[in-house]
Design a protein around this motif. Structure first.
Motif, short mmCIF file in Angstrom:
data_model
loop_
_atom_site.label_atom_id
_atom_site.label_comp_id
_atom_site.label_asym_id
_atom_site.label_seq_id
_atom_site.Cartn_x
_atom_site.Cartn_y
_atom_site.Cartn_z
N MET A 1 0.83 -1.19 0.00
CA MET A 1 0.00 0.00 0.00
C MET A 1 0.87 1.25 0.00
O MET A 1 1.91 1.30 0.65
CB MET A 1 -0.91 0.02 1.24
CG MET A 1 -1.95 -1.07 1.28
SD MET A 1 -2.91 -1.02 2.81
CE MET A 1 -3.83 0.47 2.55
N SER A 2 0.43 2.25 -0.74
CA SER A 2 1.16 3.51 -0.75
C SER A 2 0.94 4.25 0.56
O SER A 2 0.06 3.92 1.35
CB SER A 2 0.69 4.38 -1.91
OG SER A 2 -0.65 4.80 -1.69
N LEU A 3 1.77 5.27 0.81
CA LEU A 3 1.64 6.07 2.03
C LEU A 3 0.24 6.70 2.10
O LEU A 3 -0.39 6.75 3.16
CB LEU A 3 2.71 7.16 2.05
CG LEU A 3 2.73 8.07 3.28
CD1 LEU A 3 3.13 7.27 4.52
CD2 LEU A 3 3.70 9.24 3.08
N PHE A 4 -0.26 7.16 0.95
CA PHE A 4 -1.58 7.80 0.92
C PHE A 4 -2.67 6.81 1.30
O PHE A 4 -3.57 7.12 2.08
CB PHE A 4 -1.84 8.37 -0.48
CG PHE A 4 -3.09 9.21 -0.55
CD1 PHE A 4 -3.08 10.53 -0.12
CD2 PHE A 4 -4.28 8.68 -1.03
CE1 PHE A 4 -4.23 11.29 -0.16
CE2 PHE A 4 -5.43 9.45 -1.09
CZ PHE A 4 -5.40 10.76 -0.66
N GLU A 5 -2.59 5.58 0.76
CA GLU A 5 -3.60 4.58 1.06
C GLU A 5 -3.53 4.14 2.52
O GLU A 5 -4.55 3.91 3.17
CB GLU A 5 -3.42 3.36 0.17
CG GLU A 5 -3.71 3.61 -1.30
CD GLU A 5 -3.36 2.39 -2.13
OE1 GLU A 5 -4.16 1.45 -2.14
OE2 GLU A 5 -2.28 2.38 -2.75
N ARG A 6 -2.30 4.04 3.06
CA ARG A 6 -2.12 3.57 4.43
C ARG A 6 -2.79 4.51 5.43
O ARG A 6 -3.29 4.08 6.46
CB ARG A 6 -0.62 3.45 4.72
CG ARG A 6 -0.32 2.71 6.03
CD ARG A 6 1.17 2.48 6.21
NE ARG A 6 1.71 1.64 5.17
CZ ARG A 6 2.64 2.02 4.28
NH1 ARG A 6 3.13 3.24 4.33
NH2 ARG A 6 3.08 1.19 3.37
N TYR A 7 -2.79 5.79 5.11
CA TYR A 7 -3.38 6.78 6.03
C TYR A 7 -4.68 7.35 5.46
O TYR A 7 -5.01 8.51 5.68
CB TYR A 7 -2.38 7.91 6.31
CG TYR A 7 -1.18 7.43 7.08
CD1 TYR A 7 -1.25 7.23 8.46
CD2 TYR A 7 0.02 7.14 6.43
CE1 TYR A 7 -0.15 6.79 9.17
CE2 TYR A 7 1.13 6.69 7.14
CZ TYR A 7 1.03 6.51 8.51
OH TYR A 7 2.12 6.05 9.22
N LEU A 8 -5.42 6.50 4.75
CA LEU A 8 -6.66 6.94 4.12
C LEU A 8 -7.65 7.49 5.15
O LEU A 8 -8.34 8.48 4.89
CB LEU A 8 -7.28 5.79 3.34
CG LEU A 8 -8.58 6.08 2.58
CD1 LEU A 8 -8.37 7.21 1.58
CD2 LEU A 8 -9.09 4.82 1.88
N THR A 9 -7.71 6.86 6.32
CA THR A 9 -8.63 7.33 7.36
C THR A 9 -8.32 8.78 7.75
O THR A 9 -9.23 9.58 8.00
CB THR A 9 -8.55 6.43 8.60
OG1 THR A 9 -8.78 5.07 8.20
CG2 THR A 9 -9.59 6.83 9.63
N TRP A 11 -6.93 11.10 5.81
CA TRP A 11 -7.35 12.00 4.72
C TRP A 11 -8.87 12.17 4.72
O TRP A 11 -9.38 13.25 4.43
CB TRP A 11 -6.88 11.47 3.37
CG TRP A 11 -5.45 11.02 3.34
CD1 TRP A 11 -4.96 9.87 2.79
CD2 TRP A 11 -4.31 11.71 3.89
NE1 TRP A 11 -3.61 9.78 2.97
CE2 TRP A 11 -3.17 10.90 3.63
CE3 TRP A 11 -4.14 12.90 4.57
CZ2 TRP A 11 -1.89 11.26 4.03
CZ3 TRP A 11 -2.86 13.27 4.98
CH2 TRP A 11 -1.77 12.46 4.71
N ILE A 12 -9.59 11.08 5.05
CA ILE A 12 -11.05 11.18 5.13
C ILE A 12 -11.46 12.13 6.25
O ILE A 12 -12.35 12.98 6.08
CB ILE A 12 -11.68 9.79 5.35
CG1 ILE A 12 -11.50 8.90 4.11
CG2 ILE A 12 -13.15 9.91 5.71
CD1 ILE A 12 -12.23 9.38 2.89
#
Length: 348
Positions: A1-9, A11-12
């Motif tokens: 998983m990319s850094l962005f996907e890993r911290y998706l919560t 960003w939401i």
């Protein structure tokens, strides 16, 4: 998983806060976005949802769709949970909380309006966003499409009578145009685009490379959708903070309860994880566009029922992301419980 996907919560969460703040700074922008609505469907949000679900539709293989009906246990569980359990559990939770737990906190007439709105959410299983949750849990694309399509077909016939039964109303206004357009926009059209894309790309390797390249757009679509939804509902959020929290509590319990029961039932019947996780997500999430439209038509745009359905919108995305995370974290233990050599797992 990319850094962005890993911290998706994260960003939401930022999208939720920034959406509310942006409404105060750029009200004309959100007024314009709201004006793009046709037959209850917001065109801007539709485009963003397309960005989310298009990659999954490319992955659909119709050979897998045929297999769904050879192993129908997953479909049976989804149907039973969505139509024989979920509407009634939502009605029960709404009544218990609004009339007993919150007695003295909310006026009786207002409580009854909130109950009506929550019931409307409970009778409307998810149509579009479930493709995103399936995608994030590595769900079986063909089976997910079949589950959604079967539920949509049942909804055409069952939504009105179940709603009438639970609300105690003799006549229920059902926006058939919204139902039909939603199914076309969020199932038929993207599925057709996915099939066409597969034919153009030809090889599985090319299809895989293309879907991977689209993943950032899919994640962007999810975050942008949350930003817009919270921006559009900023006034409701700021003007009714206490009631929103009170409504959200039984909705959260209902969502987690339906997900858990479905997930465990799938495990008991030895369904593979890529069928169980999306199946649990379909029941846990809601077709909130339909619920909001019916609430407004029956009770008015400023009614408590309409507010309750809007709270369903606000609660759903962050909560479903948490359930996606749970499903992904428990994948290994789930597979061990089901058994890696089970007949159904081998077929999928």
């Amino acid at each position: 998983m990319s850094l962005f996907e890993r911290y998706l919560t994260v960003w939401i969460a930022l999208a939720m806060v920034s959406g509310v703040a942006a409404n105060a700074m750029l009200p004309s922008l959100f007024a314009w976005i709201a004006s793009t609505e046709i037959y209850g469907i917001n065109l801007v949000i539709t485009i963003l949802i397309w960005l989310m679900i298009y990659p999954m539709m490319i992955a659909v293989k119709f050979t897998e769709v045929r297999n769904c009906f050879r192993q129908p246990q997953g479909l049976m569980i989804t149907i039973i949970m969505n139509w024989l359990i979920k509407p009634f559990s939502m009605a029960l939770l709404a009544i218990v909380f609004m009339r007993f737990v919150y007695a003295g906190l909310i006026e009786t007439e207002t409580a009854d309006a909130y109950i009506a709105g929550m019931i409307l959410l409970g009778v409307a299983p998810c149509t579009a966003m479930v493709f995103v949750w399936s995608y994030l849990t590595k769900g079986n694309p063909g089976y997910t499409v079949t589950q959604v399509a079967v539920n949509d077909l049942i909804m055409l016939f069952a939504f009105a009578p179940i709603t009438a039964l639970l609300l105690g109303l003799s006549e229920i206004f059902v926006p058939w145009d919204l139902l039909i357009i939603s199914v076309f926009l969020f199932v038929v059209l993207p599925l057709g685009a996915g099939v066409l894309t597969r034919q153009l790309l030809k090889t599985e390797a090319a299809i895989q490379r293309f879907t991977v390249s689209l993943k950032p757009l899919s994640i962007f679509g999810l975050v942008a959708t949350v930003f817009i939804l919270f921006g559009l509902q900023a006034d409701n959020i700021l003007s009714n903070p206490t009631d929103i929290v009170l409504i959200a509590i039984p909705l959260i319990i209902q969502t987690v309860l339906i997900f858990y029961l479905t997930y465990k039932w799938m495990e008991r019947w030895r369904q593979p994880h890529n069928i169980a996780a999306p199946g649990a997500m379909i029941g846990a999430s809601n077709f909130f566009e339909l619920a909001v439209a019916v609430a407004i038509a029956l009770f008015g745009v400023h009614s408590g029922a309409a507010l309750a359905t809007i709270v369903g919108v606000l609660v759903e995305v962050p909560l479903m992301l948490a359930l996606v995370r749970y499903a992904n974290r428990t994948r290994t233990s789930y597979d061990l419980a089901v058994g890696e050599n089970s007949e159904v797992t081998a077929k999928y």
